[in-house]
Design a protein around this motif. Sequence first.
Motif, PDB file in Angstrom:
ATOM      1  N   PRO A   7       0.819  -1.234   0.000  1.00 29.57           N
ATOM      2  CA  PRO A   7       0.000   0.000   0.000  1.00 29.57           C
ATOM      3  C   PRO A   7       0.843   1.270   0.000  1.00 29.57           C
ATOM      4  CG  PRO A   7      -0.036  -1.030   2.160  1.00 29.57           C
ATOM      5  CD  PRO A   7       0.659  -1.998   1.259  1.00 29.57           C
ATOM      6  N   HIS A   8       2.146   1.164   0.267  1.00 27.40           N
ATOM      7  CA  HIS A   8       3.014   2.342   0.244  1.00 27.40           C
ATOM      8  C   HIS A   8       3.620   2.591  -1.129  1.00 27.40           C
ATOM      9  CE1 HIS A   8       2.626   2.440   4.594  1.00 27.40           C
ATOM     10  NE2 HIS A   8       3.033   1.177   4.661  1.00 27.40           N
ATOM     11  N   LEU A   9       3.263   1.753  -2.128  1.00 26.33           N
ATOM     12  CA  LEU A   9       3.791   1.906  -3.486  1.00 26.33           C
ATOM     13  C   LEU A   9       2.947   2.933  -4.245  1.00 26.33           C
ATOM     14  CD1 LEU A   9       5.806   0.794  -5.633  1.00 26.33           C
ATOM     15  CD2 LEU A   9       3.984  -0.779  -6.304  1.00 26.33           C
ATOM     16  N   GLY A  10       3.586   3.866  -4.932  1.00 26.81           N
ATOM     17  CA  GLY A  10       2.857   4.867  -5.708  1.00 26.81           C
ATOM     18  C   GLY A  10       3.757   5.489  -6.755  1.00 26.81           C
ATOM     19  N   LEU A  11       3.148   6.294  -7.648  1.00 26.14           N
ATOM     20  CA  LEU A  11       3.911   6.988  -8.672  1.00 26.14           C
ATOM     21  C   LEU A  11       4.587   8.214  -8.065  1.00 26.14           C
ATOM     22  CD1 LEU A  11       1.495   6.806 -11.727  1.00 26.14           C
ATOM     23  CD2 LEU A  11       3.380   5.296 -11.150  1.00 26.14           C
ATOM     24  N   SER A  12       5.718   8.592  -8.618  1.00 25.32           N
ATOM     25  CA  SER A  12       6.468   9.715  -8.062  1.00 25.32           C
ATOM     26  C   SER A  12       5.654  11.002  -8.107  1.00 25.32           C
ATOM     27  CB  SER A  12       7.776   9.895  -8.833  1.00 25.32           C
ATOM     28  OG  SER A  12       7.510  10.070 -10.216  1.00 25.32           O
ATOM     29  N   CYS A  28       8.671   4.518  -3.019  1.00 30.54           N
ATOM     30  CA  CYS A  28       8.174   3.998  -1.733  1.00 30.54           C
ATOM     31  C   CYS A  28       7.835   5.178  -0.835  1.00 30.54           C
ATOM     32  CB  CYS A  28       9.229   3.095  -1.081  1.00 30.54           C
ATOM     33  SG  CYS A  28       8.694   2.437   0.511  1.00 30.54           S
ATOM     34  N   PHE A  29       6.596   5.242  -0.369  1.00 33.59           N
ATOM     35  CA  PHE A  29       6.117   6.341   0.470  1.00 33.59           C
ATOM     36  C   PHE A  29       5.934   5.886   1.918  1.00 33.59           C
ATOM     37  CE2 PHE A  29       4.987   7.472  -3.825  1.00 33.59           C
ATOM     38  CZ  PHE A  29       5.244   8.834  -3.891  1.00 33.59           C
ATOM     39  N   ALA A  30       6.699   4.863   2.333  1.00 33.32           N
ATOM     40  CA  ALA A  30       6.606   4.400   3.720  1.00 33.32           C
ATOM     41  C   ALA A  30       7.239   5.384   4.684  1.00 33.32           C
ATOM     42  CB  ALA A  30       7.271   3.025   3.852  1.00 33.32           C
ATOM     43  N   SER A  31       8.110   6.260   4.180  1.00 37.30           N
ATOM     44  CA  SER A  31       8.762   7.257   5.020  1.00 37.30           C
ATOM     45  C   SER A  31       8.449   8.637   4.456  1.00 37.30           C
ATOM     46  CB  SER A  31      10.280   7.010   5.040  1.00 37.30           C
ATOM     47  OG  SER A  31      10.799   7.017   3.734  1.00 37.30           O
ATOM     48  N   PRO A  32       8.655   9.699   5.241  1.00 33.50           N
ATOM     49  CA  PRO A  32       8.326  11.054   4.749  1.00 33.50           C
ATOM     50  C   PRO A  32       9.043  11.409   3.456  1.00 33.50           C
ATOM     51  CG  PRO A  32       8.708  11.074   7.119  1.00 33.50           C
ATOM     52  CD  PRO A  32       9.083   9.703   6.648  1.00 33.50           C
ATOM     53  N   ALA A  33      10.281  10.923   3.285  1.00 35.68           N
ATOM     54  CA  ALA A  33      11.010  11.198   2.041  1.00 35.68           C
ATOM     55  C   ALA A  33      10.837  10.010   1.101  1.00 35.68           C
ATOM     56  CB  ALA A  33      12.489  11.431   2.340  1.00 35.68           C
ATOM     57  N   PRO A  34      10.069  10.141   0.000  1.00 30.33           N
ATOM     58  CA  PRO A  34       9.867   9.000  -0.921  1.00 30.33           C
ATOM     59  C   PRO A  34      11.199   8.513  -1.479  1.00 30.33           C
ATOM     60  CG  PRO A  34       8.335  10.795  -1.400  1.00 30.33           C
ATOM     61  CD  PRO A  34       9.323  11.336  -0.436  1.00 30.33           C
ATOM     62  N   LEU A  47       5.073  -5.700  -5.607  1.00 28.10           N
ATOM     63  CA  LEU A  47       3.902  -6.083  -6.393  1.00 28.10           C
ATOM     64  C   LEU A  47       3.455  -7.496  -6.101  1.00 28.10           C
ATOM     65  CD1 LEU A  47       4.934  -4.438  -9.780  1.00 28.10           C
ATOM     66  CD2 LEU A  47       3.189  -3.643  -8.199  1.00 28.10           C
ATOM     67  N   THR A  48       3.783  -8.017  -4.929  1.00 38.56           N
ATOM     68  CA  THR A  48       3.379  -9.371  -4.534  1.00 38.56           C
ATOM     69  C   THR A  48       2.756  -9.330  -3.152  1.00 38.56           C
ATOM     70  OG1 THR A  48       5.478  -9.959  -3.465  1.00 38.56           O
ATOM     71  CG2 THR A  48       5.333 -10.277  -5.852  1.00 38.56           C
ATOM     72  N   GLU A  49       2.189 -10.486  -2.751  1.00 36.17           N
ATOM     73  CA  GLU A  49       1.611 -10.582  -1.404  1.00 36.17           C
ATOM     74  C   GLU A  49       2.685 -10.618  -0.320  1.00 36.17           C
ATOM     75  OE1 GLU A  49      -1.009 -13.876  -1.208  1.00 36.17           O
ATOM     76  OE2 GLU A  49      -2.340 -13.169  -2.801  1.00 36.17           O
ATOM     77  N   GLY A  50       3.935 -10.837  -0.739  1.00 31.61           N
ATOM     78  CA  GLY A  50       5.017 -10.876   0.244  1.00 31.61           C
ATOM     79  C   GLY A  50       5.624  -9.530   0.533  1.00 31.61           C
ATOM     80  N   HIS A  51       4.888  -8.421   0.275  1.00 30.54           N
ATOM     81  CA  HIS A  51       5.448  -7.087   0.507  1.00 30.54           C
ATOM     82  C   HIS A  51       5.726  -6.809   1.979  1.00 30.54           C
ATOM     83  CE1 HIS A  51       0.994  -6.648   0.649  1.00 30.54           C
ATOM     84  NE2 HIS A  51       1.269  -5.924   1.704  1.00 30.54           N
ATOM     85  N   THR A  52       5.055  -7.588   2.847  1.00 28.78           N
ATOM     86  CA  THR A  52       5.274  -7.357   4.285  1.00 28.78           C
ATOM     87  C   THR A  52       6.686  -7.718   4.712  1.00 28.78           C
ATOM     88  OG1 THR A  52       4.350  -9.547   4.714  1.00 28.78           O
ATOM     89  CG2 THR A  52       2.835  -7.687   4.819  1.00 28.78           C
ATOM     90  N   THR A  59       2.867  -1.250   8.787  1.00 28.31           N
ATOM     91  CA  THR A  59       1.462  -1.659   8.739  1.00 28.31           C
ATOM     92  C   THR A  59       0.569  -0.430   8.794  1.00 28.31           C
ATOM     93  OG1 THR A  59       2.021  -3.710   9.852  1.00 28.31           O
ATOM     94  CG2 THR A  59      -0.314  -3.077   9.805  1.00 28.31           C
ATOM     95  N   PRO A  60      -0.255  -0.192   7.769  1.00 25.33           N
ATOM     96  CA  PRO A  60      -1.119   0.999   7.786  1.00 25.33           C
ATOM     97  C   PRO A  60      -2.247   0.817   8.794  1.00 25.33           C
ATOM     98  CG  PRO A  60      -1.604  -0.337   5.872  1.00 25.33           C
ATOM     99  CD  PRO A  60      -0.413  -0.975   6.537  1.00 25.33           C
ATOM    100  N   PRO A  61      -2.762   1.928   9.356  1.00 25.10           N
ATOM    101  CA  PRO A  61      -3.886   1.809  10.314  1.00 25.10           C
ATOM    102  C   PRO A  61      -5.151   1.380   9.608  1.00 25.10           C
ATOM    103  CG  PRO A  61      -3.467   4.107   9.788  1.00 25.10           C
ATOM    104  CD  PRO A  61      -2.355   3.327   9.152  1.00 25.10           C
ATOM    105  N   GLU A  62      -6.034   0.688  10.347  1.00 22.63           N
ATOM    106  CA  GLU A  62      -7.315   0.292   9.774  1.00 22.63           C
ATOM    107  C   GLU A  62      -8.168   1.524   9.525  1.00 22.63           C
ATOM    108  OE1 GLU A  62      -9.323  -2.599  12.009  1.00 22.63           O
ATOM    109  OE2 GLU A  62      -7.579  -3.905  12.269  1.00 22.63           O
TER     110      GLU A  62
END
Length: 764
Positions: A7-12, A28-34, A47-52, A59-62
């Motif tokens: 869920p932290h994957l996105g376009l620049s 990667c937008f998991a941290s403040p600086a992509p 791009l897989t289920e093993g991204h964890t 882990t994003p909040p519900e």
Amino acid sequence: MPLTHCPHLGLSEDPSLHLSYPDRRHHCFASPAPAEIELHDQERLCLTEGHTACPRYVTPPEPGRPQPRPLAAETEAGADEALAPPFPWWRSLLWGTALVLLALVVWRYGSILMPPDHPSPASAQATVSLPPTPDHAPSPTPTPFPAVNPTPAPTSPPVLLPTATPTPWPEGRIFTLNPSAGAVGWVASNETRGNHFGDSFIHSGTHDGVIFHGAWQFDLSRIAPGTPLHAAALHLTGLSDQRLGEGGTWEVRILSKEVNEDWSRQTFQTLHNAVAEQALLPVLGHDDLIVGRDNVFAFNEEQLRLLEGRLLDGAISFRLDGPQTGSNNVFAWDSGYGPASRGQGPVLWISAGPPPRTPLPTATIEYVVVTSTPTPENVLTAAAMLRTATAQAIMTGTPTPLPPNVATPTPTTSLIVVTPTPTPQNAATATAISAYATAIALTTGTFTPTPPNVATATPTPTFVIVTATPTPESALAALATAIAEATRQAREGTATPLPANWVVAIVVTATPTPENGATATAISARATIVALTKGTFTPTPFYMFTATPTPTGTPMPLLIYLDKLTPTPTTTPTPTPLPPSIPAVLRGKIAFLSDRSGQVAVYVMEPDGSRVALLTSRWPYELALKAQQWSPDGNYRVFVGPNAQVHVEFPQSGGSWEVSRTGSGIAYDPAWSPVDDRIVFVSDESGMGEEIYVVRSNGDELRRLTYNEFIWDKFPTWSPDGTQIAFWSNRTGRRQIWVMNADGSEQRNLSNNPYNDWDPVWIR
């Protein structure tokens, strides 16, 4: 259900969007600086289920649940636990107010949402069960829409849901239908091919002179043909108003059934020109277009009858028309699919009665018969027709495909030839045949008269050619021959006459060609005099043969190297039977098709692109092409199945299995490695063009080898040692032969010429 991507994957340029394949624009937008991500890390983790397993994954909040507050600092002496803060009084007041408002809404609109007799179309959303959003690759055509970042979707769209399921018709059912991922989207007028089915948005309107149509199709196969329909309504939910201008109207139209065929391949031209049979009300204005609003279109009585008729076809298609002139004015509805969707795609709500007890017969297709295009008389006529068709395609575009009910008749011979009845060998056989014919006439009637186009074949007698008795050289020789023949007849009797099909051959020599004009004039004058004095010549009997010398032909070489080729044209060699194996001189070379001579022909070259030669016979190319379908041990074969995917077949048992597994894309041009179980093939799964992939024969280790935007990389073929792959690509503006390592590295152009070279086959 587990996420199939991080869920932290996105376009620049937009963190809320991502592509379904590795791309340099992903961050990667998991941290403040992509942070940038390597392509192999995207394919292996993001791009897989093993991204964890990624060390940067958080882990994003519900959604909707507040973050836990940090506990108070423990005292130096230690603390066993942190006390939770008390529930504030103002939250209790807010919750009470919300419950009172909800009760008032239910009391005010309950009679509308829950009619006692007939279900309301607006209540259909209560039973809508949308499928999970799949990852759908964009269409291979470039998206013409301006690059504007979409507004993040609000967490709570203002959509009022009914509180109960509508009551179906007695003995009937309530159907809620959704279009599939590949059957809903939009088309644009600046794209001559392809569509954007599977996109998150359903665009409709005009922008920078480009017209956009929304389009979708519902599958009606769940409803039995002949079922009476009592009510129906279409629901569309607004998704984006970023490009919405002022004024304008939007209208939903039911398209004619001719566009139902091959819906996934519809283009702007075919949808724009499609006949609209009905328009649903209401017509939407500017004030009706609100993000999150559910626009409901109820079917009238005439439209319900049209919908009943479409049950026989099994599908119904819609087009959404917006403003087509004026200033920029585009609104987008939710397709129900893609990363920007809220899962509120088009819904067709149908209240149906009981199905018919006797199923209706399947509709018969009314074929339109057209005559076939006549065969060109010669190659000049064929070339002229080809140039005319090319000019028409450039000026007016490619022709509209023929509808599925158009058939071209195949001409058949007018005569039916039958063999004659054999003559009975004796009287007993003749009597038996007569008795049999009499019995048939008495039991089943007389024979059907023979139609006029039946002809009885007359057998041609097989002539036996014998040589003539030589002429005696002198009178004494003739006298000796006569005495010998008389003595033989006195002793053995007269000779048996020759049968009718025995003839004595008369051999004459051919008339020599006149050496000059005077000789030709003299021969012509003599023939004229003979015709005037003795009449025309008697026709030559069938047993007269003209002796012609047997020509000594010059064998055609297998290879003609271009650096040795002279401009003198050569005659086409006589076809010879295909030998069982490829000549040794061709092994290790790359054969390919080219138009460098003005016509398509087969050429060969060395693996480094040197020593190009014309292949005078095509059969080695065809034999090598078939050989790369088989595994090295010859027990398995790779082929393209009916579902446009690559399959492996075990011919001994007849079993097969799919190995490409490219999702919504198609796969083709497979070739088996000559040294192991790897299979290379082509697919449009990326949505950015035709790319080359490699996979194991059991479907494992699927890997993409080429990465290009809107480029064709096709027809891969393995080197004999399995270390390299040749293919053709149009990345230079024309079709050229390229080669790369088996892992996709070191891609280089072997052709480098101003012609078109394509469809390479590395001869093993």
